[in-house]
Design a protein around this motif. Structure first.
Motif, PDB file in Angstrom:
ATOM      1  N   LYS A 237       0.969  -1.116  -0.046  1.00 39.73           N
ATOM      2  CA  LYS A 237      -0.008  -0.036  -0.180  1.00 39.73           C
ATOM      3  C   LYS A 237       0.813   1.239   0.119  1.00 39.73           C
ATOM      4  O   LYS A 237       1.052   1.877   1.004  1.00 39.73           O
ATOM      5  N   PRO A 238       1.565   1.706  -1.264  1.00 44.01           N
ATOM      6  CA  PRO A 238       2.241   2.928  -1.243  1.00 44.01           C
ATOM      7  C   PRO A 238       1.696   4.129  -0.690  1.00 44.01           C
ATOM      8  O   PRO A 238       2.379   4.884  -0.006  1.00 44.01           O
ATOM      9  N   GLU A 239       0.428   4.005  -0.755  1.00 43.17           N
ATOM     10  CA  GLU A 239      -0.220   5.421  -0.250  1.00 43.17           C
ATOM     11  C   GLU A 239      -0.115   5.541   1.072  1.00 43.17           C
ATOM     12  O   GLU A 239      -0.087   6.605   1.586  1.00 43.17           O
ATOM     13  N   ALA A 240      -0.274   4.602   1.746  1.00 43.13           N
ATOM     14  CA  ALA A 240      -0.139   4.599   3.243  1.00 43.13           C
ATOM     15  C   ALA A 240       1.170   5.117   3.649  1.00 43.13           C
ATOM     16  O   ALA A 240       1.458   5.864   4.486  1.00 43.13           O
ATOM     17  N   VAL A 241       2.363   4.571   2.956  1.00 41.16           N
ATOM     18  CA  VAL A 241       3.666   4.683   3.455  1.00 41.16           C
ATOM     19  C   VAL A 241       4.020   6.396   3.049  1.00 41.16           C
ATOM     20  O   VAL A 241       4.479   7.018   3.681  1.00 41.16           O
ATOM     21  N   ASP A 242       3.228   6.705   1.772  1.00 39.26           N
ATOM     22  CA  ASP A 242       3.589   8.168   1.465  1.00 39.26           C
ATOM     23  C   ASP A 242       2.677   8.961   2.511  1.00 39.26           C
ATOM     24  O   ASP A 242       3.274  10.188   2.803  1.00 39.26           O
ATOM     25  N   THR A 243       1.575   8.697   2.904  1.00 41.08           N
ATOM     26  CA  THR A 243       0.927   9.424   4.007  1.00 41.08           C
ATOM     27  C   THR A 243       1.699   9.819   5.049  1.00 41.08           C
ATOM     28  O   THR A 243       1.746  10.402   6.004  1.00 41.08           O
ATOM     29  N   ALA A 244       2.519   8.570   5.435  1.00 38.84           N
ATOM     30  CA  ALA A 244       3.200   8.441   6.924  1.00 38.84           C
ATOM     31  C   ALA A 244       4.582   9.480   6.613  1.00 38.84           C
ATOM     32  O   ALA A 244       5.373   9.554   7.534  1.00 38.84           O
ATOM     33  N   GLY A 245       4.719  10.075   5.435  1.00 37.13           N
ATOM     34  CA  GLY A 245       5.872  11.079   5.113  1.00 37.13           C
ATOM     35  C   GLY A 245       7.082  10.279   4.690  1.00 37.13           C
ATOM     36  O   GLY A 245       8.340  10.755   4.739  1.00 37.13           O
ATOM     37  N   ILE A 246       6.908   9.144   4.314  1.00 38.04           N
ATOM     38  CA  ILE A 246       8.103   8.470   3.646  1.00 38.04           C
ATOM     39  C   ILE A 246       8.115   8.302   2.252  1.00 38.04           C
ATOM     40  O   ILE A 246       7.116   8.222   1.705  1.00 38.04           O
ATOM     41  N   SER A 247       9.226   8.623   1.465  1.00 34.88           N
ATOM     42  CA  SER A 247       9.324   8.612   0.024  1.00 34.88           C
ATOM     43  C   SER A 247       9.079   7.363  -0.484  1.00 34.88           C
ATOM     44  O   SER A 247       9.928   6.504  -0.282  1.00 34.88           O
ATOM     45  N   VAL A 248       8.176   7.213  -1.179  1.00 35.93           N
ATOM     46  CA  VAL A 248       8.002   5.979  -1.974  1.00 35.93           C
ATOM     47  C   VAL A 248       9.203   5.791  -2.951  1.00 35.93           C
ATOM     48  O   VAL A 248       9.550   4.580  -3.294  1.00 35.93           O
ATOM     49  N   ILE A 249       9.425   6.760  -3.855  1.00 30.84           N
ATOM     50  CA  ILE A 249      10.311   6.799  -4.787  1.00 30.84           C
ATOM     51  C   ILE A 249      11.464   6.069  -4.248  1.00 30.84           C
ATOM     52  O   ILE A 249      12.526   5.387  -4.619  1.00 30.84           O
ATOM     53  N   ARG A 250      12.096   6.818  -2.938  1.00 34.83           N
ATOM     54  CA  ARG A 250      13.288   6.651  -2.405  1.00 34.83           C
ATOM     55  C   ARG A 250      13.347   5.189  -1.934  1.00 34.83           C
ATOM     56  O   ARG A 250      14.408   4.472  -2.201  1.00 34.83           O
ATOM     57  N   MET A 251      12.323   5.005  -1.507  1.00 34.73           N
ATOM     58  CA  MET A 251      12.358   3.274  -0.798  1.00 34.73           C
ATOM     59  C   MET A 251      12.368   2.213  -1.980  1.00 34.73           C
ATOM     60  O   MET A 251      13.173   1.386  -1.908  1.00 34.73           O
ATOM     61  N   ARG A 252      11.718   2.524  -3.158  1.00 37.26           N
ATOM     62  CA  ARG A 252      11.860   1.684  -4.085  1.00 37.26           C
ATOM     63  C   ARG A 252      13.029   1.820  -4.884  1.00 37.26           C
ATOM     64  O   ARG A 252      13.768   0.737  -5.178  1.00 37.26           O
TER      65      ARG A 252
END
Lengths: 370, 324
Positions: free
Chosen positions: B191-206
């Motif tokens: 659920k990338p949206e959830a991670v994004d909402t938590a203030g973590i960069s999806v792009i960076r994680m991936r």
């Protein structure tokens, strides 16, 4: 993937693919430059090799034929948003269809009839190899990409087994069947021309090319002019919408994969009935994979596929010429170019869109309602 | 009986040798796919890094520099993959396929230009490779019947990368399931949206995930050309990347079961080689091609849900855009 809504058609289906192609060639040129050869000279050698020498156009069109079949196979699946990576295996098994029909019947019945049955055999066997992954996707939810990859390997093992142990010509070492009888097969164009008293250079170019053109036209009718084609494209746009419109999604997936596999299977008629006149190991030589590049570049449209098949035909034929002219670059260069084309025309297909949009509107036109 | 035991020992020995590159690549696949990025390009990255490892080792004489370069090269290939399908939201399967074909063409082309040996690299001497390591007390333990052979052939006597691959499994397990990085990684794949909402960069994680994956493939490639083998040969990865992919699916994207899947597939290949030309009781000769196809057949059956259900990460294959 998000197609640009802001650019006119000629830019989004003409200019941008062309820019992507140029990028692929540009990067290939850089590699050639680092190897220490002149990229422009390499291109010249390839163009000459593909079009200039006697027989070279015949060879180019012979490769083109393979790529049209393989490209159409991938494209049809793409229209339903299915990624058929299994063209290679489907073509290989299609070859088994050709081989079995010819070996079983060529001694007993009319050779023209055998040829027609063999053409059907290639499509039916290819379809069989495509329909299993299709069925597994539709009914069991297996991911078609993974299943078709696995089926390529399974096909390779199966064919090695059959060719080494079962249908090999007795008493010989290399894994291939006996030659099909005289008269079975698709006529090569130079022989046909000779028959009418015209002399043209010898090449493996045969009438499968014209079959490929007819099939391309049939593809266009099927996708854009029939109810089934409409269902396929709806499914490709949105599975949910297709379902609500009353389209039987599973049935469509299975049918698409059957036809796609059948199209890939037809690669075998060009290779086996047109050229080799027997079934042999590894005759598909990666053509099925090239079909993916062809479909991506040709934007899944028969005309685009024809043009990109021609380009790849020229690259393959021109690539063989590299072996003779250079000591340090070989035909594998073509594999590199192919990889780059898949990267730029496929995975990075829309990279240039924002850039081109900006230039287009800044210099050519005011946006309609900004 | 003793002969039977000897056969088992040698089978296990080759199982481990065959499974090592599969393990590295399958762990690579876990990192990438857990973050939501399909990685068909394992094969190509392994091939590329095998070539880089062998070439650099030959040119510098040091396998360590070769290993390092292989890891960097494969990591770079991952960055291209990331650029295509994270930054540009391109199709992940197409990008992976491009990397595979690119690697085939590039390794042969550059190989011929550098060494003029038809795409092979010159063979490496034993001081330029990672050689088998013998564990201590070998001569002592060797005297113990049965266990002695097990110790010296199966446990000891492999090159360092074999042991490293086992370590990689446990590190992967720890990172994915026991750290906050792993929690984010899995969340980004589900659920990338959830991670994004938590203030973590999806792009960076991936990006982090695919680069780690690339580096692991680099180790697999180096194993092929400068540890297990003594130089690079054309297409030497020979579909192992795809078997690793299958093993990862077989292990349901979990490190420990995936390790066993790799060992199973390694064992099947070892057994297939062993059974070549052998008439078995009742069954007769098992075709070696059947044994080669078995990992793929098993994976198809598994994916079809006939033996348990393999479920991929929820957001796999879907590029993330903030607008939704």
């Amino acid at each position: 993937m998000n197609e640009s809504n802001f650019l006119p058609r000629w830019v989004s289906i003409g200019l941008i693919p062309f820019i992507n192609l140029l990028l692929a060639f540009f990067v290939s040129g850089i590699v050639i430059f680092f190897i220490g050869e002149n990229p422009l000279q390499a291109i010249l050698v390839m163009i000459k090799g593909a079009f200039y020498y006697p027989g070279s156009i015949g060879y180019t069109l012979y490769y083109t034929t393979n790529f049209i079949f393989a490209g159409l196979a991938v494209a049809l699946a793409f229209h339903a948003k299915l990624f058929n990576i299994g063209g290679e295996g489907q073509a290989y098994v299609g070859g088994l269809g050709v081989g079995l029909v010819c070996l079983a019947l060529d001694q007993s019945i009319n050779s023209f009839l055998v040829t027609i049955l063999a053409v059907c055999g290639s499509a039916i066997f290819g379809a069989f190899w495509g329909v299993i992954p299709g069925y597994l996707q539709a009914k069991r939810g297996s991911h078609i990409v993974i299943t078709t990859i696995m089926f390529n390997f399974i096909a390779a093992s199966l064919m090695v087994y059959l060719l080494v142990n079962v249908i090999i010509e007795p008493g010989q070492m290399s894994p291939e069947t006996r030659d099909f009888s005289e008269g079975v097969g698709l006529v090569q164009i130079h022989k046909l021309a000779n028959y009418f008293g015209i002399s043209i250079a010898v090449s493996p170019f045969n009438i499968s090319f014209f079959i490929a053109l007819i099939v391309s036209f049939g593809f266009w009718i099927l996708v854009w002019r029939t109810k089934f084609g409409y269902e396929v494209r709806s499914l490709g746009h949105s599975e949910t919408a297709a379902k609500y419109a009353g389209i039987d999604v599973s049935r469509t997936i299975v049918l698409v994969m059957a036809i796609s596999g059948g199209l890939a299977g037809l690669v075998a008629i060009n290779e086996l009935l047109g050229v080799h006149n027997k079934l042999l190991l590894g005759f598909t030589a990666g053509y099925g994979f090239t079909g993916i590049a062809v479909a991506l570049m040709g934007r899944n449209h028969p005309i685009g596929i024809f043009l990109s098949s021609l380009l790849f035909g020229a690259l393959y034929q021109g690539g063989t010429e590299l072996d003779f002219e250079f000591s340090s670059i070989t035909r594998e260069m073509v594999l590199l170019i192919q990889g780059l084309i898949i990267l730029f025309s496929g995975a990075l297909a829309y990279m240039m869109n924002p850039f081109v949009e900006k230039i287009y509107y800044n210099y050519f036109k005011e946006p309609k309602n900004a | 009986m003793l002969e039977m035991f000897q056969i088992c020992i040698s089978l296990l020995d080759s199982t481990i040798r065959i499974a090592t590159p599969l393990i590295f690549c399958a762990m690579a696949g876990i990192f990438s796919e857990r973050s939501g990025i399909i990685d068909i390009g394992l094969e190509g990255k392994m091939l590329l890094s095998a070539f880089v490892a062998a070439s650099v080792t030959f040119l510098t004489g040091s396998p360590w520099i070769g290993l390092f370069s292989a890891v960097v090269a494969s990591g770079f290939a991952s960055v291209i993959h990331g650029f295509a399908c994270i930054t540009n939201k391109g199709d992940q399967v197409i990008s992976g396929l491009a990397i595979n074909i690119l690697a085939s063409g590039l390794t042969i082309t550059v190989g011929i230009a550098l060494f003029s040996r038809g795409g092979q690299t010159p063979s490496l001497g034993s001081d330029q490779r990672f050689m088998p390591i013998d564990f201590p007390f070998q001569s002592l333990i060797n005297n113990i019947p049965l266990f002695g052979d097990l110790y010296s052939d199966v446990i000891s006597g492999h090159n360092i990368l074999v042991y490293l691959s086992l370590l990689a499994v446990f590190v992967t397990y720890y990172m994915v399931f026991k750290t906050s990085f792993g929690l984010r990684l899995r969340a980004v794949g589900e659920k990338p949206e959830a991670v994004d909402t938590a203030g973590i960069s999806v792009i960076r994680m991936r990006y982090q995930a695919v680069i780690i994956a690339g580096m692991l493939c680099g180790l697999a490639g180096a194993y092929l050309s400068i540890a297990h083998g003594a130089g690079f040969g054309r297409e030497m990865s020979a579909g192992k990347g795809y078997i690793a992919l299958a093993a990862m699916i077989f292990g349901k994207w979990n490190p420990i079961p995936t390790l066993f899947a790799c060992l199973l597939f390694g064992f099947l290949e070892a057994l297939g080689n062993r059974l070549q030309g052998v008439e078995l009781y009742i069954i007769g000769e098992v075709p070696v091609q059947f044994m080669q196809a078995l990992p793929y057949i098993l994976t198809v059956i598994l994916l079809a849900g006939f033996i348990g259900k393999a479920r991929a990460p929820g957001a796999i294959g879907v590029p993330y855009s903030k607008e939704g």
